[in-house]
Design a protein around this motif. Structure first.
Motif, PDB file in Angstrom:
ATOM      1  N   GLY A 120      34.992  40.610  36.039  1.00 29.07           N
ATOM      2  CA  GLY A 120      36.404  40.260  35.991  1.00 29.07           C
ATOM      3  C   GLY A 120      37.302  41.303  36.625  1.00 29.07           C
ATOM      4  N   ALA A 121      36.798  42.533  36.745  1.00 26.76           N
ATOM      5  CA  ALA A 121      37.604  43.616  37.316  1.00 26.76           C
ATOM      6  C   ALA A 121      37.260  43.889  38.779  1.00 26.76           C
ATOM      7  N   ALA A 122      36.009  43.653  39.158  1.00 24.29           N
ATOM      8  CA  ALA A 122      35.587  43.919  40.532  1.00 24.29           C
ATOM      9  C   ALA A 122      36.238  42.924  41.481  1.00 24.29           C
ATOM     10  N   PRO A 123      36.459  43.318  42.742  1.00 27.44           N
ATOM     11  CA  PRO A 123      37.089  42.411  43.707  1.00 27.44           C
ATOM     12  C   PRO A 123      36.226  41.173  43.955  1.00 27.44           C
ATOM     13  N   ALA A 124      36.870  40.090  44.334  1.00 23.13           N
ATOM     14  CA  ALA A 124      36.145  38.876  44.696  1.00 23.13           C
ATOM     15  C   ALA A 124      35.445  39.098  46.035  1.00 23.13           C
ATOM     16  N   GLY A 125      34.347  38.399  46.240  1.00 20.59           N
ATOM     17  CA  GLY A 125      33.604  38.557  47.489  1.00 20.59           C
ATOM     18  C   GLY A 125      32.767  39.820  47.482  1.00 20.59           C
ATOM     19  N   ARG A 126      32.283  40.182  48.656  1.00 21.09           N
ATOM     20  CA  ARG A 126      31.383  41.334  48.751  1.00 21.09           C
ATOM     21  C   ARG A 126      32.152  42.649  48.838  1.00 21.09           C
ATOM     22  N   LEU A 195      37.142  59.885  45.569  1.00 22.13           N
ATOM     23  CA  LEU A 195      37.047  58.506  46.035  1.00 22.13           C
ATOM     24  C   LEU A 195      37.704  58.402  47.406  1.00 22.13           C
ATOM     25  N   HIS A 196      37.027  57.715  48.321  1.00 15.58           N
ATOM     26  CA  HIS A 196      37.537  57.553  49.673  1.00 15.58           C
ATOM     27  C   HIS A 196      37.545  56.070  50.027  1.00 15.58           C
ATOM     28  N   GLY A 197      38.693  55.599  50.481  1.00 12.24           N
ATOM     29  CA  GLY A 197      38.836  54.187  50.831  1.00 12.24           C
ATOM     30  C   GLY A 197      40.275  53.765  50.630  1.00 12.24           C
ATOM     31  N   PRO A 198      40.576  52.489  50.831  1.00  9.76           N
ATOM     32  CA  PRO A 198      41.942  52.004  50.609  1.00  9.76           C
ATOM     33  C   PRO A 198      42.406  52.303  49.181  1.00  9.76           C
ATOM     34  N   GLU A 199      43.687  52.564  49.043  1.00  7.95           N
ATOM     35  CA  GLU A 199      44.218  53.001  47.750  1.00  7.95           C
ATOM     36  C   GLU A 199      43.942  52.002  46.637  1.00  7.95           C
ATOM     37  N   ARG A 202      40.414  52.466  45.556  1.00  9.86           N
ATOM     38  CA  ARG A 202      40.220  53.738  44.848  1.00  9.86           C
ATOM     39  C   ARG A 202      40.720  53.627  43.414  1.00  9.86           C
ATOM     40  N   ARG A 203      41.839  52.985  43.222  1.00 11.64           N
ATOM     41  CA  ARG A 203      42.379  52.829  41.873  1.00 11.64           C
ATOM     42  C   ARG A 203      41.491  51.925  41.019  1.00 11.64           C
ATOM     43  N   GLY A 204      40.838  50.990  41.666  1.00  4.71           N
ATOM     44  CA  GLY A 204      40.065  50.016  40.908  1.00  4.71           C
ATOM     45  C   GLY A 204      38.686  50.469  40.494  1.00  4.71           C
ATOM     46  N   VAL A 205      38.078  51.372  41.260  1.00  2.00           N
ATOM     47  CA  VAL A 205      36.680  51.745  41.016  1.00  2.00           C
ATOM     48  C   VAL A 205      36.364  52.044  39.549  1.00  2.00           C
ATOM     49  N   PRO A 206      37.142  52.890  38.861  1.00  2.00           N
ATOM     50  CA  PRO A 206      36.780  53.200  37.466  1.00  2.00           C
ATOM     51  C   PRO A 206      36.759  51.984  36.545  1.00  2.00           C
ATOM     52  N   THR A 207      37.460  50.920  36.935  1.00  2.00           N
ATOM     53  CA  THR A 207      37.506  49.730  36.075  1.00  2.00           C
ATOM     54  C   THR A 207      36.382  48.748  36.391  1.00  2.00           C
TER      55      THR A 207
END
Length: 227
Positions: A120-126, A195-199, A202-207
């Protein structure tokens, strides 16, 4: 006397099966959802394929595991070991203390983390997350976790997809985060994890990842010995 005790003591009979090296770790892997031989093997990577096959066959003969085609599934007897394995895990978190260097294994870490992706927290798609551990040997330094619509797969070689975000950290720090000993915000604030990547990624990774099921186990207050 020894033989009669062995015959009538249920603990001794259980330990005859379960106290061989790796056996409970195989049961733990099956309890966690692995079914096929190679899946179980990825959860116990230091075990030889020959010994794994032998232990699985022993569990099948004992009625703990059933073989169904190319799958190994726990029987009701095997499922009853769940509270035993969980109790051992809780005890280990509470009393074993700090992990030694030999206990730090990026393959095991990522294999466990991929089972605890919050769909539910990870982005949709790959979404491809590259974990870079600069403090480990080059052969095991980079790992790719490919998230795709609620599923996750671990790759130890570049899967050929564009990396969405890169996590750079000492292996111990990521293990401590997974175990609940170190919080994501603290690790990021201290610069221990980068963390390196679009902001927004980066904000989402911990969730995107829930912690180990045993991260919330309270640790005992350790007191020093006598002076």
């Amino acid at each position: 006397m020894g033989a009669s005790y062995y015959q009538f003591c249920p603990v001794a009979k259980a330990m005859e099966l379960l106290d061989e090296r790796w056996t409970l770790l195989i049961v733990r892997e099956l309890l966690a959802g692995s079914e096929r031989f190679n899946e179980v093997r990825r959860g116990v990577p230091r075990m030889s394929p020959t010994l794994l096959a032998k232990r699985l066959n022993q569990l099948v003969r004992a009625g703990v595991v059933a073989r169904r085609g190319d799958r190994y599934v726990l029987t009701p007897a095997g499922e009853e070991l769940r509270p035993v394995v969980e109790a051992l895990a809780v005890w280990g978190v509470r009393w074993i203390g700090e992990l030694g260097e030999r206990d730090l294994d990026p393959k095991l870490l990522l294999w466990d983390m991929r089972r605890h992706v919050d769909a539910g927290a990870a982005p949709a798609g790959r979404t491809v997350v590259l974990f870079h551990f600069p403090d480990v040997p080059p052969a095991t330094r980079d790992w790719w976790l490919v998230l795709n619509s609620g599923t996750a797969d671990v790759c130890d070689e570049d899967p050929g997809h564009e990396v969405s975000v890169t996590v750079t950290a000492p292996l111990r720090a990521m293990v401590e985060i997974w175990r609940g000993d170190l919080a994501w915000p603290d690790a990021l604030r201290a610069g221990t994890v980068e963390l390196h990547g679009p902001e927004h990624l980066r904000r989402g990774v911990p969730t995107w990842f829930t912690l180990s099921p045993f991260a919330a186990v309270p640790r005992p207050v350790r007191t020093g010995g006598a002076a």
